[in-house]
Design a protein around this motif. Structure first.
Motif, short mmCIF file in Angstrom:
data_model
loop_
_atom_site.label_atom_id
_atom_site.label_comp_id
_atom_site.label_asym_id
_atom_site.label_seq_id
_atom_site.Cartn_x
_atom_site.Cartn_y
_atom_site.Cartn_z
N PHE A 52 0.52 -0.91 0.10
CA PHE A 52 -0.19 0.22 -0.19
C PHE A 52 0.69 1.20 0.15
O PHE A 52 1.04 2.14 -0.25
CB PHE A 52 -0.82 -0.19 1.53
N GLU A 53 2.62 0.92 1.02
CA GLU A 53 3.05 2.32 0.53
C GLU A 53 3.21 2.55 -0.75
O GLU A 53 3.43 3.38 -1.22
CB GLU A 53 4.29 1.92 1.51
N ALA A 54 3.31 1.43 -1.15
CA ALA A 54 3.66 2.21 -2.36
C ALA A 54 2.90 2.20 -3.52
O ALA A 54 3.20 3.26 -4.35
CB ALA A 54 4.41 0.26 -3.46
N LEU A 55 1.84 1.96 -3.83
CA LEU A 55 0.76 2.56 -4.12
C LEU A 55 0.74 3.51 -3.41
O LEU A 55 0.08 4.80 -4.99
CB LEU A 55 -1.05 1.38 -4.16
N GLU A 56 0.42 4.01 -2.47
CA GLU A 56 -0.04 5.22 -2.37
C GLU A 56 0.89 6.58 -2.91
O GLU A 56 1.06 7.87 -3.73
CB GLU A 56 0.11 6.22 -0.75
N ALA A 57 2.86 5.81 -3.01
CA ALA A 57 3.58 6.77 -3.53
C ALA A 57 3.29 7.46 -5.09
O ALA A 57 3.72 8.01 -5.61
CB ALA A 57 5.09 6.47 -2.94
N LEU A 58 3.26 6.04 -5.74
CA LEU A 58 2.51 5.95 -7.08
C LEU A 58 2.33 7.17 -7.46
O LEU A 58 2.06 7.64 -7.65
CB LEU A 58 2.47 4.62 -7.64
N VAL A 59 0.83 7.04 -6.96
CA VAL A 59 -0.36 7.73 -6.60
C VAL A 59 0.39 9.10 -6.80
O VAL A 59 -0.41 10.36 -7.39
CB VAL A 59 -1.38 7.95 -6.06
N ARG A 60 0.90 9.87 -5.86
CA ARG A 60 1.35 10.88 -5.32
C ARG A 60 2.50 11.57 -6.16
O ARG A 60 2.11 12.75 -6.74
CB ARG A 60 1.50 10.60 -3.74
N GLN A 61 2.72 10.66 -6.63
CA GLN A 61 4.50 10.84 -7.38
C GLN A 61 4.09 11.42 -8.96
O GLN A 61 4.52 11.92 -9.80
CB GLN A 61 5.35 10.13 -7.29
N SER A 62 3.27 10.60 -9.70
CA SER A 62 3.06 10.25 -10.99
C SER A 62 1.35 11.17 -10.99
O SER A 62 0.83 11.32 -12.45
CB SER A 62 2.79 8.97 -11.28
N GLY A 63 0.64 11.37 -10.47
CA GLY A 63 -0.84 11.79 -10.65
C GLY A 63 -1.79 10.56 -11.12
O GLY A 63 -2.88 11.28 -11.55
N LEU A 64 -1.38 9.80 -11.15
CA LEU A 64 -2.60 8.71 -11.13
C LEU A 64 -3.59 8.39 -10.35
O LEU A 64 -3.09 8.55 -9.42
CB LEU A 64 -1.08 6.90 -10.91
N ALA A 65 -4.82 8.24 -10.63
CA ALA A 65 -5.98 8.26 -10.01
C ALA A 65 -6.42 6.66 -10.38
O ALA A 65 -5.37 6.14 -11.05
CB ALA A 65 -7.00 8.48 -11.05
N ALA A 66 -6.42 6.63 -8.75
CA ALA A 66 -6.54 4.75 -8.30
C ALA A 66 -7.88 4.75 -7.68
O ALA A 66 -8.28 5.65 -6.63
CB ALA A 66 -5.52 4.60 -7.22
#
Length: 93
Positions: A52-66
């Motif tokens: 979940f930490e990786a998913l959260e970092a990806l969303v915050r850094q890339s602008g990906l919507a989840a």
């Protein structure tokens, strides 16, 4: 993936059907939206935290919507927006 979430070790990406490898495949083509149904549901608490930490970092850094469906209230509380179903209606938490 390690550059995005350095706390996740290589062991999470080795097995072809591990959560880590499914997560990596899901974001490999740089989608705009990631749909995740219980992404940590079958994981022990420590591994769930790292995934979940990786998913959260990806969303915050890339602008990906989840859009994440989970029964884990602790993980859900870390999201920017939370909704639930109440009497058949979508309600902000």
């Amino acid at each position: 993936m390690s550059a995005i979430a350095p706390n996740i070790g290589r062991r999470n990406y080795r097995a072809g059907n591990s959560s880590g490898s499914r997560f990596a495949r899901a974001v490999a083509n740089a989608p705009l939206l990631l749909l995740a149904d219980e992404p940590t549901g079958n994981l022990d608490p420590v591994t769930a935290h790292y995934v979940f930490e990786a998913l959260e970092a990806l969303v915050r850094q890339s602008g990906l919507a989840a859009l994440i469906a989970t029964h884990n209230h602790e993980l859900a509380s870390r999201m920017d927006r939370r909704v639930t179903l109440s009497e058949g209606k979508v309600v902000e938490v």
